[in-house]
Motif scaffolding. Sequence first.
Motif, PDB file in Angstrom:
ATOM      1  N   UNK A  40       3.466  59.857  98.520  1.00 36.43           N
ATOM      2  CA  UNK A  40       3.741  60.648  97.318  1.00 36.43           C
ATOM      3  C   UNK A  40       2.720  60.301  96.234  1.00 36.43           C
ATOM      4  N   UNK A  41       2.499  58.995  96.105  1.00 43.07           N
ATOM      5  CA  UNK A  41       1.556  58.492  95.122  1.00 43.07           C
ATOM      6  C   UNK A  41       0.155  59.087  95.337  1.00 43.07           C
ATOM      7  N   UNK A 328      10.362  66.788  91.243  1.00 42.14           N
ATOM      8  CA  UNK A 328      10.684  65.911  90.106  1.00 42.14           C
ATOM      9  C   UNK A 328      10.819  66.638  88.770  1.00 42.14           C
ATOM     10  N   UNK A 329       9.872  67.512  88.471  1.00 44.31           N
ATOM     11  CA  UNK A 329       9.898  68.133  87.143  1.00 44.31           C
ATOM     12  C   UNK A 329      11.037  69.132  86.987  1.00 44.31           C
ATOM     13  N   UNK A 330      11.710  69.421  88.087  1.00 46.59           N
ATOM     14  CA  UNK A 330      12.844  70.340  87.984  1.00 46.59           C
ATOM     15  C   UNK A 330      14.118  69.634  87.520  1.00 46.59           C
ATOM     16  N   UNK A 331      14.099  68.309  87.515  1.00 48.42           N
ATOM     17  CA  UNK A 331      15.257  67.577  87.000  1.00 48.42           C
ATOM     18  C   UNK A 331      15.332  67.788  85.495  1.00 48.42           C
ATOM     19  N   UNK A 332      16.538  67.997  85.019  1.00 53.17           N
ATOM     20  CA  UNK A 332      16.704  68.397  83.617  1.00 53.17           C
ATOM     21  C   UNK A 332      16.224  67.348  82.622  1.00 53.17           C
ATOM     22  N   UNK A 333      16.275  66.073  83.022  1.00 52.28           N
ATOM     23  CA  UNK A 333      15.888  65.040  82.054  1.00 52.28           C
ATOM     24  C   UNK A 333      14.474  64.512  82.285  1.00 52.28           C
ATOM     25  N   UNK A 356       8.121  58.997  88.892  1.00 54.16           N
ATOM     26  CA  UNK A 356       7.124  58.190  88.187  1.00 54.16           C
ATOM     27  C   UNK A 356       5.719  58.624  88.593  1.00 54.16           C
ATOM     28  N   UNK A 357       5.517  58.893  89.875  1.00 54.98           N
ATOM     29  CA  UNK A 357       4.193  59.310  90.333  1.00 54.98           C
ATOM     30  C   UNK A 357       3.800  60.608  89.647  1.00 54.98           C
ATOM     31  N   UNK A 358       4.755  61.501  89.577  1.00 57.42           N
ATOM     32  CA  UNK A 358       4.482  62.789  88.932  1.00 57.42           C
ATOM     33  C   UNK A 358       4.165  62.596  87.458  1.00 57.42           C
ATOM     34  N   UNK A 363       0.107  65.573  86.868  1.00 63.15           N
ATOM     35  CA  UNK A 363      -0.340  66.775  87.565  1.00 63.15           C
ATOM     36  C   UNK A 363      -0.026  67.960  86.670  1.00 63.15           C
ATOM     37  N   UNK A 364       1.030  67.808  85.959  1.00 65.13           N
ATOM     38  CA  UNK A 364       1.339  68.760  84.909  1.00 65.13           C
ATOM     39  C   UNK A 364       0.876  68.162  83.597  1.00 65.13           C
ATOM     40  N   UNK A 365       0.227  68.919  82.800  1.00 63.24           N
ATOM     41  CA  UNK A 365      -0.030  68.432  81.452  1.00 63.24           C
ATOM     42  C   UNK A 365       1.328  68.314  80.778  1.00 63.24           C
ATOM     43  N   UNK A 366       1.392  67.497  79.735  1.00 61.46           N
ATOM     44  CA  UNK A 366       2.685  67.294  79.083  1.00 61.46           C
ATOM     45  C   UNK A 366       3.291  68.613  78.611  1.00 61.46           C
ATOM     46  N   UNK A 367       2.418  69.551  78.216  1.00 60.62           N
ATOM     47  CA  UNK A 367       2.936  70.852  77.771  1.00 60.62           C
ATOM     48  C   UNK A 367       3.689  71.551  78.889  1.00 60.62           C
TER      49      UNK A 367
END
Lengths: 375, 90
Positions: A40-41, A328-333, A356-358, A363-367
């Motif tokens: 994953x890393x 990962x980014x689909x988790x609400x928090x 954490x890897x994500x 891979x996504x900018x913070x925006x």
Amino acid sequence: MRFVDEYRDAGKARVLAAEIAGRCEPGRRYTFMEVCGGHTHTIYKHGLEDHLPENVVLVHGPGCPVCVIPMGRVDDAIHIAAQPDVIMTSFGDMTRVPGGQGSFLDAKAAGADIRMVYSPLDALRIAQANPDRRVVFMAIGFETTAPSTAMTILRAAADGIRNFSVFCNHVMIIPAIKAILDSPDLRLDGFIGPGHVSAVIGCEPYEFIARDYGKPLVVAGFEPLDILQSVHMLLGLLASGRAEVANQYARVVPWQGNRTAMEAIRRVMRLRPHFEWRGLGFISQSALMLADEYAAFDAERIFELPGVRVADPKACQCGEVLKGVLRPWECKVFGTACTPETPIGTCMVSSEGACAAYYNFGRFSRDRVREATRA
Amino acid sequence: MCLGIPGELVGTDEEHADLALVDVSGVRRRINVGLLADEDLKAGDWVLVHVGFALSKISESEAQAVLDYLEGLGQAYDDELDALRQSDIR
Ligand code: SF4
């Protein structure tokens, strides 16, 4: 360094990417799970998904041992650590893993003697150096790590060290893969198999995946090209209708594994009837405990443990992430309430955890994280 | 903690047959080689070290490849080396 270049080479990656695209049947979607957090890393760090056609999707599996420790076990360990004569030892990765009543870090701040060690053998040394204290090693990890714990116990027994014990939380990858295969919410086409676990168990234990579930698995190395090559191999197996186990990482993983390591596990440990995995629930015969012959080294038998099951926080969706159902980014928090500094779930703690890897490799900018987490 | 780090065998331990002196990225520590009892290890050999134990014997070129990969990890690798520096296996 020629060899390194061979596994990094951008030109090679492009050629492989083109071949991967060529092996995909148009209109078909391929979902592969990389079981191991190390993979994953690599995938996030090198943005490997950008090299893959859109219909090839990599989902992350449960192969991060820190991520699957249930909160109740952390609480039990802290309970042991709170005994006045105890020195609790563990790998650094455990420091921040949240239990129901805080983490090791919190317990340490509250006065518990908790020390980070590099090896279980270092924990044993601490026991030798402190004969008037009881030294407990919080053992975590898959089959890669279990032999080290087993060897340490054999050493303690041989040297007659009586103030050393192990709180055993070793888990096994095969039952976890089986649980995922049996779970109704996920359709997988194949697996990228873990590299270092396989150095211990070898390739044979995966054969049921091909035989009983009709899915291919390719044991893979950790370089970006290793992973692309494994995807290429998986697509080749699927195209020719062959559900098989293949070994892309033969330069480290012998087909039969490490017999001495397996023997050490077999001597010292037994299968637990069942064990709770964080997010995945109870999985039968999925973890190891100490054999009766080594009961004197078993913290679970030495100490009275609360053994309370603690439900994961409501907001936490680690279970879905560990099963590959949610990205990962689909988790609400994700990235808001849950960050590596203030993890709510375990996947955010270890650098091998998917969240954490994500988060770390952006891979996504913070925006886009904000966007994604709002949606 | 899941990292396997390549190390080069630089010496044996007189007192314990299952220990060897291993150089990992410039850090020299005693490592348990009991899991590779069948391998007939000698100085100059490379092994993959995991939590104080040599897990498999690897080629030098593979060792270089893994080291390069680990260096790219940054913090996680630094933490692992720091942990190793604290290690004192006997
Ligand atoms: S973002 Fe946090 S709570 Fe959500 S799945 Fe990841 S680690 Fe778990």
